[in-house]
Motif scaffolding. Structure first.
Motif, PDB file in Angstrom:
ATOM      1  N   ARG A 300       0.359 -46.396  37.692  1.00 12.17           N
ATOM      2  CA  ARG A 300       0.879 -45.223  36.619  1.00 12.17           C
ATOM      3  C   ARG A 300       2.326 -45.840  36.137  1.00 12.17           C
ATOM      4  O   ARG A 300       3.085 -45.911  37.213  1.00 12.17           O
ATOM      5  CB  ARG A 300       1.005 -44.096  37.489  1.00 12.17           C
ATOM      6  N   HIS A 301       2.516 -45.627  35.160  1.00 14.02           N
ATOM      7  CA  HIS A 301       3.937 -46.004  34.534  1.00 14.02           C
ATOM      8  C   HIS A 301       5.102 -45.032  34.533  1.00 14.02           C
ATOM      9  O   HIS A 301       5.465 -44.756  33.511  1.00 14.02           O
ATOM     10  CB  HIS A 301       3.648 -46.736  33.226  1.00 14.02           C
ATOM     11  N   TYR A 302       5.417 -44.742  35.809  1.00 18.16           N
ATOM     12  CA  TYR A 302       6.416 -43.962  35.973  1.00 18.16           C
ATOM     13  C   TYR A 302       7.759 -44.518  35.573  1.00 18.16           C
ATOM     14  O   TYR A 302       8.855 -43.919  35.302  1.00 18.16           O
ATOM     15  CB  TYR A 302       6.529 -43.328  37.541  1.00 18.16           C
ATOM     16  N   ASP A 303       7.689 -45.787  35.506  1.00 19.93           N
ATOM     17  CA  ASP A 303       8.918 -46.560  35.107  1.00 19.93           C
ATOM     18  C   ASP A 303       9.165 -46.493  33.665  1.00 19.93           C
ATOM     19  O   ASP A 303      10.370 -46.958  33.309  1.00 19.93           O
ATOM     20  CB  ASP A 303       8.806 -48.047  35.483  1.00 19.93           C
ATOM     21  N   ALA A 304       8.068 -45.963  32.829  1.00 23.47           N
ATOM     22  CA  ALA A 304       8.369 -45.845  31.381  1.00 23.47           C
ATOM     23  C   ALA A 304       9.657 -44.710  31.139  1.00 23.47           C
ATOM     24  O   ALA A 304       9.772 -43.938  31.861  1.00 23.47           O
ATOM     25  CB  ALA A 304       7.156 -45.367  30.661  1.00 23.47           C
ATOM     26  N   PRO A 305      10.069 -44.951  29.751  1.00 22.35           N
ATOM     27  CA  PRO A 305      11.369 -44.028  29.625  1.00 22.35           C
ATOM     28  C   PRO A 305      10.709 -42.512  29.544  1.00 22.35           C
ATOM     29  O   PRO A 305       9.702 -42.216  29.054  1.00 22.35           O
ATOM     30  CB  PRO A 305      11.767 -44.392  28.154  1.00 22.35           C
ATOM     31  N   GLY A 306      11.368 -41.670  30.630  1.00 20.84           N
ATOM     32  CA  GLY A 306      10.910 -40.465  30.540  1.00 20.84           C
ATOM     33  C   GLY A 306      10.006 -40.231  31.463  1.00 20.84           C
ATOM     34  O   GLY A 306       9.368 -39.257  31.559  1.00 20.84           O
ATOM     35  N   GLY A 307       9.717 -41.273  32.204  1.00 19.89           N
ATOM     36  CA  GLY A 307       8.497 -41.245  33.223  1.00 19.89           C
ATOM     37  C   GLY A 307       8.390 -40.134  34.292  1.00 19.89           C
ATOM     38  O   GLY A 307       7.630 -39.773  35.097  1.00 19.89           O
ATOM     39  N   VAL A 308       9.637 -40.150  35.067  1.00 21.09           N
ATOM     40  CA  VAL A 308       9.817 -39.100  35.814  1.00 21.09           C
ATOM     41  C   VAL A 308      11.157 -38.122  35.642  1.00 21.09           C
ATOM     42  O   VAL A 308      12.236 -38.739  34.989  1.00 21.09           O
ATOM     43  CB  VAL A 308      10.350 -40.009  37.276  1.00 21.09           C
ATOM     44  N   PRO A 309      11.259 -36.967  36.168  1.00 23.61           N
ATOM     45  CA  PRO A 309      12.398 -36.132  36.071  1.00 23.61           C
ATOM     46  C   PRO A 309      13.595 -36.551  37.079  1.00 23.61           C
ATOM     47  O   PRO A 309      13.234 -37.227  37.957  1.00 23.61           O
ATOM     48  CB  PRO A 309      11.944 -34.739  36.195  1.00 23.61           C
TER      49      PRO A 309
END
Length: 456
Positions: A300-309
């Protein structure tokens, strides 16, 4: 440097190592664990893979020592076995047996999962006691949602698993999801009004089973049998504490290993490795075989821009999970913890930490992802599996040639082991010496029989 309070969802090995990373960077760390920990190192329901073979690869060992100096010695004192690869681990790949070199480069730890978990947890709590960080463990408690909004997480909603199942809210300046393969973060983010990130899946449909034995006369080496054309099955035979050994059998769809004791030897015999089969006939079963089927690789690409708050980081298997048959998960958990600590060292709990930490965690899993999907892609199928792009097809072709040459070539083999032991980045495979030997030399064949002699 900013501090504050942190909360870790999941009290398994990944959560414990995340807590280790937070020591010195938070005033308090609260670990939320669904189970109750046993008093002794025994198997527990909350670790579904707990009865299977687990190792810390050499890259994971180094990360563990950086997070918890002395942890390797503590595991050895508790009975864990140290194996040097390839000296102590003989491997039959699809093209034959690997030569057995004494390189002195890669040492891994093998023991049962309960011993890993108990020893590391004890070490983390002892380390916290001598620091300025208070670590508290909430047992028999589950996280059921996040507090805050789409832009920032401010805590977690909790529910007791004891009688009454009381609910409450717990605020935190940083929440770390280390809940593993079953992470509910995509749903939680959706509840906050934030879209879950893109997901990649490569599922080879591999199932495996593990049984514990006690040999009458132990071998002086572990044995790994990889799938080959015409026989998509494999096995691993490795020592653990207490004089016992674990046999893990694996196979793709239609070739899943048995979970009935009498059929285990028949499966091993069909692998075409008579030496292992004859040895197992002299071993006493200590447990029945236990099966496991949830083996897809999922990123899961949580590392993408805006992936996590802000205020929220996802680590280890909760972010990127690998086919467990390759033994990478615990090492990636340690590397994820080290990545989180590195991000905290650059300014503590601060605006922008979540994105920086998530990128570092993703980099920590890159090598494991490359090797796992490279091995599984030939068997991957189904509507859930993400189709390969052009770059991945080239990587798979190159990795296949490289893996074949690694069986006999000391230069390529050293690079291959650096990668499979998570001790070097993928770029190690593209050094001129390795690339030229991989691409220009003929596709290699391995040895015809197990290498009983160690080469210098």
């Amino acid at each position: 440097m900013g501090r504050g309070d942190a909360l870790v969802v999941g009290g398994g090995l990944a959560g414990t190592l995340a807590a280790a990373a937070l020591i010195g960077h938070a005033d308090t760390v609260t670990i939320v664990e669904r189970d109750r920990y046993p008093e002794q190192p025994v198997f527990r329901k909350g670790v579904p893979q707990g009865r299977h073979l687990h190792v810390f690869l050499s890259g994971g060992c180094r990360a563990l020592e950086e997070l918890l100096p002395g942890a390797t010695s503590e595991l050895r004192a508790a009975g864990a076995r140290l194996l040097e690869a390839p000296r102590d681990v003989i491997t039959r790949a699809s093209n034959g047996w690997h030569r057995r070199f004494h390189e002195g480069r890669h040492t891994m730890i093998s023991c049962t999962r309960p011993l890993f978990d108990t020893t590391v947890r004890t070490s983390v709590l002892a380390r916290a006691a001598g620091s300025g960080t208070r670590v508290e463990v909430l047992q028999a408690t589950e996280a059921i949602g996040l507090l805050g909004g789409a832009d920032r997480v401010t805590g977690v909603r909790l529910r007791s698993r004891d009688t009454g199942r009381a609910e409450r809210e717990l605020s935190a300046d940083l929440v770390v999801d280390a809940s593993g393969r079953g992470s509910r973060t995509p749903r939680w983010l959706d509840e906050l009004g934030r879209r879950a990130p893109r997901e990649e899946i490569v599922d080879a449909g591999i199932g495996y089973s593990t049984q514990m034995f006690r040999p009458a006369e132990p071998l002086d080496m572990s044995v790994v049998i990889q799938p080959r054309p015409g026989c998509p099955r494999g096995a691993a035979w490795s020592p653990v504490e207490g004089g016992n050994w674990l046999l893990t059998l694996a196979g793709v769809r239609g070739h899943h290993p048995p979970t009935e004791g009498p059929a285990v030897l028949d499966f091993v015999q069909a692998l075409g490795a008579p030496e292992l089969y004859e040895h197992l006939r002299t071993c006493e079963p200590v447990s029945p075989p236990y099966g496991f089927r949830d083996t897809s690789n999922r990123r899961r690409h949580y590392d993408a821009p805006g992936g996590v708050p802000e205020g929220f980081v996802v680590v280890a298997d909760a972010a990127c999970t690998f086919n467990p048959i390759y033994g990478q998960g615990m090492s990636v958990a340690a590397l994820s913890g080290l990545a989180l600590r590195g991000a905290l060292a650059d300014g503590g709990v601060r605006p922008g930490l979540a994105a920086a930490a998530q990128r570092a965690v993703a980099r920590a899993g890159d090598t494991a992802w490359l090797t796992a999907i490279g091995a599984d892609r030939p068997y991957a199928a189904g509507s859930d599996t993400t189709p390969p792009g052009a770059a991945e097809r080239v990587q798979t072709w190159y990795f296949g040639r490289l893996a074949d040459r690694a069986a006999v070539d000391p230069v390529v083999g050293a690079a291959f082991r650096d990668i499979t032991h998570l001790a070097a980045p993928p770029s190690r495979l593209l050094s001129p010496a390795v690339a030229l030997r991989t691409v220009l030399l003929p596709r290699a064949r391995g040895l015809a029989s197990p290498p009983l002699r160690v080469e210098p």
